[in-house]
Design a protein around this motif. Structure first.
Motif, PDB file in Angstrom:
ATOM      1  N   VAL A   1      14.196   4.649   5.691  1.00 11.94           N
ATOM      2  CA  VAL A   1      15.483   4.157   5.194  1.00 11.94           C
ATOM      3  C   VAL A   1      16.256   5.250   4.463  1.00 11.94           C
ATOM      4  O   VAL A   1      17.448   5.465   4.714  1.00 11.94           O
ATOM      5  CB  VAL A   1      15.268   2.936   4.269  1.00 11.94           C
ATOM      6  CG1 VAL A   1      16.565   2.516   3.610  1.00 11.94           C
ATOM      7  CG2 VAL A   1      14.669   1.784   5.055  1.00 11.94           C
ATOM      8  N   VAL A   2      15.613   5.982   3.556  1.00  3.99           N
ATOM      9  CA  VAL A   2      16.313   6.915   2.673  1.00  3.99           C
ATOM     10  C   VAL A   2      16.754   8.185   3.400  1.00  3.99           C
ATOM     11  O   VAL A   2      17.877   8.646   3.195  1.00  3.99           O
ATOM     12  CB  VAL A   2      15.441   7.248   1.440  1.00  3.99           C
ATOM     13  CG1 VAL A   2      16.054   8.352   0.614  1.00  3.99           C
ATOM     14  CG2 VAL A   2      15.238   6.004   0.594  1.00  3.99           C
ATOM     15  N   VAL A   3      15.914   8.747   4.236  1.00  4.63           N
ATOM     16  CA  VAL A   3      16.271  10.002   4.914  1.00  4.63           C
ATOM     17  C   VAL A   3      17.528   9.838   5.778  1.00  4.63           C
ATOM     18  O   VAL A   3      18.463  10.628   5.649  1.00  4.63           O
ATOM     19  CB  VAL A   3      15.075  10.572   5.700  1.00  4.63           C
ATOM     20  CG1 VAL A   3      15.506  11.712   6.604  1.00  4.63           C
ATOM     21  CG2 VAL A   3      13.995  11.039   4.744  1.00  4.63           C
ATOM     22  N   PRO A   4      17.612   8.826   6.644  1.00  5.95           N
ATOM     23  CA  PRO A   4      18.856   8.675   7.407  1.00  5.95           C
ATOM     24  C   PRO A   4      20.081   8.414   6.531  1.00  5.95           C
ATOM     25  O   PRO A   4      21.169   8.928   6.808  1.00  5.95           O
ATOM     26  CB  PRO A   4      18.580   7.483   8.330  1.00  5.95           C
ATOM     27  CG  PRO A   4      17.108   7.426   8.446  1.00  5.95           C
ATOM     28  CD  PRO A   4      16.585   7.900   7.137  1.00  5.95           C
ATOM     29  N   LEU A   5      19.916   7.627   5.459  1.00  5.79           N
ATOM     30  CA  LEU A   5      21.050   7.379   4.567  1.00  5.79           C
ATOM     31  C   LEU A   5      21.505   8.658   3.873  1.00  5.79           C
ATOM     32  O   LEU A   5      22.711   8.899   3.726  1.00  5.79           O
ATOM     33  CB  LEU A   5      20.692   6.314   3.532  1.00  5.79           C
ATOM     34  CG  LEU A   5      20.624   4.885   4.041  1.00  5.79           C
ATOM     35  CD1 LEU A   5      20.162   3.948   2.923  1.00  5.79           C
ATOM     36  CD2 LEU A   5      21.955   4.435   4.593  1.00  5.79           C
TER      37      LEU A   5
ATOM     38  N   TRP B   1       0.851  -1.181   0.000  1.00  7.98           N
ATOM     39  CA  TRP B   1       0.000   0.000   0.000  1.00  7.98           C
ATOM     40  C   TRP B   1       0.894   1.241   0.000  1.00  7.98           C
ATOM     41  O   TRP B   1       1.939   1.272   0.673  1.00  7.98           O
ATOM     42  CB  TRP B   1      -0.877  -0.073   1.231  1.00  7.98           C
ATOM     43  CG  TRP B   1      -1.985   0.902   1.346  1.00  7.98           C
ATOM     44  CD1 TRP B   1      -2.818   1.309   0.356  1.00  7.98           C
ATOM     45  CD2 TRP B   1      -2.395   1.582   2.528  1.00  7.98           C
ATOM     46  NE1 TRP B   1      -3.724   2.205   0.854  1.00  7.98           N
ATOM     47  CE2 TRP B   1      -3.489   2.390   2.191  1.00  7.98           C
ATOM     48  CE3 TRP B   1      -1.944   1.580   3.838  1.00  7.98           C
ATOM     49  CZ2 TRP B   1      -4.125   3.196   3.120  1.00  7.98           C
ATOM     50  CZ3 TRP B   1      -2.581   2.376   4.756  1.00  7.98           C
ATOM     51  CH2 TRP B   1      -3.662   3.178   4.393  1.00  7.98           C
ATOM     52  N   PHE B   2       0.514   2.301  -0.723  1.00  7.32           N
ATOM     53  CA  PHE B   2       1.386   3.467  -0.899  1.00  7.32           C
ATOM     54  C   PHE B   2       1.847   4.093   0.424  1.00  7.32           C
ATOM     55  O   PHE B   2       3.027   4.413   0.560  1.00  7.32           O
ATOM     56  CB  PHE B   2       0.719   4.530  -1.781  1.00  7.32           C
ATOM     57  CG  PHE B   2       1.567   5.749  -1.930  1.00  7.32           C
ATOM     58  CD1 PHE B   2       2.688   5.737  -2.734  1.00  7.32           C
ATOM     59  CD2 PHE B   2       1.271   6.913  -1.222  1.00  7.32           C
ATOM     60  CE1 PHE B   2       3.494   6.855  -2.864  1.00  7.32           C
ATOM     61  CE2 PHE B   2       2.065   8.031  -1.339  1.00  7.32           C
ATOM     62  CZ  PHE B   2       3.183   8.008  -2.168  1.00  7.32           C
ATOM     63  N   PRO B   3       0.975   4.296   1.416  1.00  5.59           N
ATOM     64  CA  PRO B   3       1.483   4.868   2.675  1.00  5.59           C
ATOM     65  C   PRO B   3       2.562   4.007   3.333  1.00  5.59           C
ATOM     66  O   PRO B   3       3.502   4.531   3.929  1.00  5.59           O
ATOM     67  CB  PRO B   3       0.235   4.958   3.557  1.00  5.59           C
ATOM     68  CG  PRO B   3      -0.882   5.103   2.586  1.00  5.59           C
ATOM     69  CD  PRO B   3      -0.496   4.244   1.415  1.00  5.59           C
ATOM     70  N   VAL B   4       2.461   2.696   3.206  1.00  8.61           N
ATOM     71  CA  VAL B   4       3.507   1.808   3.738  1.00  8.61           C
ATOM     72  C   VAL B   4       4.805   2.013   2.967  1.00  8.61           C
ATOM     73  O   VAL B   4       5.891   2.099   3.559  1.00  8.61           O
ATOM     74  CB  VAL B   4       3.051   0.335   3.681  1.00  8.61           C
ATOM     75  CG1 VAL B   4       4.175  -0.598   4.085  1.00  8.61           C
ATOM     76  CG2 VAL B   4       1.821   0.123   4.553  1.00  8.61           C
ATOM     77  N   GLN B   5       4.713   2.117   1.657  1.00  7.26           N
ATOM     78  CA  GLN B   5       5.902   2.377   0.839  1.00  7.26           C
ATOM     79  C   GLN B   5       6.555   3.691   1.250  1.00  7.26           C
ATOM     80  O   GLN B   5       7.777   3.767   1.417  1.00  7.26           O
ATOM     81  CB  GLN B   5       5.538   2.449  -0.645  1.00  7.26           C
ATOM     82  CG  GLN B   5       5.137   1.164  -1.272  1.00  7.26           C
ATOM     83  CD  GLN B   5       4.761   1.346  -2.730  1.00  7.26           C
ATOM     84  OE1 GLN B   5       4.698   2.460  -3.240  1.00  7.26           O
ATOM     85  NE2 GLN B   5       4.495   0.245  -3.414  1.00  7.26           N
ATOM     86  N   PHE B   6       5.731   4.715   1.415  1.00  6.37           N
ATOM     87  CA  PHE B   6       6.247   6.039   1.757  1.00  6.37           C
ATOM     88  C   PHE B   6       6.977   6.016   3.092  1.00  6.37           C
ATOM     89  O   PHE B   6       8.091   6.524   3.217  1.00  6.37           O
ATOM     90  CB  PHE B   6       5.092   7.043   1.796  1.00  6.37           C
ATOM     91  CG  PHE B   6       5.519   8.432   2.156  1.00  6.37           C
ATOM     92  CD1 PHE B   6       6.109   9.249   1.208  1.00  6.37           C
ATOM     93  CD2 PHE B   6       5.351   8.918   3.446  1.00  6.37           C
ATOM     94  CE1 PHE B   6       6.516  10.524   1.528  1.00  6.37           C
ATOM     95  CE2 PHE B   6       5.757  10.188   3.784  1.00  6.37           C
ATOM     96  CZ  PHE B   6       6.339  10.999   2.822  1.00  6.37           C
TER      97      PHE B   6
END
Length: 66
Positions: A31-35, A20-25
């Protein structure tokens, strides 16, 4: 070894694509923001060190003696 890793990654990718899109977001943001923050911090430190190594010592020797 690599075949098992590739199969695992394919499963994760398929699960994420079908989620579901909210789960993907939320997962991408977790994961992406901390990286990205870690990469920006590392690049900043690397550029700062290279700049100090390649730069001149103008800050240390001022002509007015201050």
């Amino acid at each position: 070894m690599l075949n098992g890793l590739a199969n695992w990654w394919d499963g994760v990718e398929l699960w994420l694509a079908q989620a579901w899109f909210p789960v993907q977001f939320v997962l991408v943001m977790v994961v992406v923001v901390p990286l990205c923050l870690l990469a920006a911090w590392a690049i900043d430190k690397l550029v700062g060190r290279c700049g100090r190594w390649l730069g001149t010592a103008r800050d240390d020797e001022r002509p007015d003696g201050s």
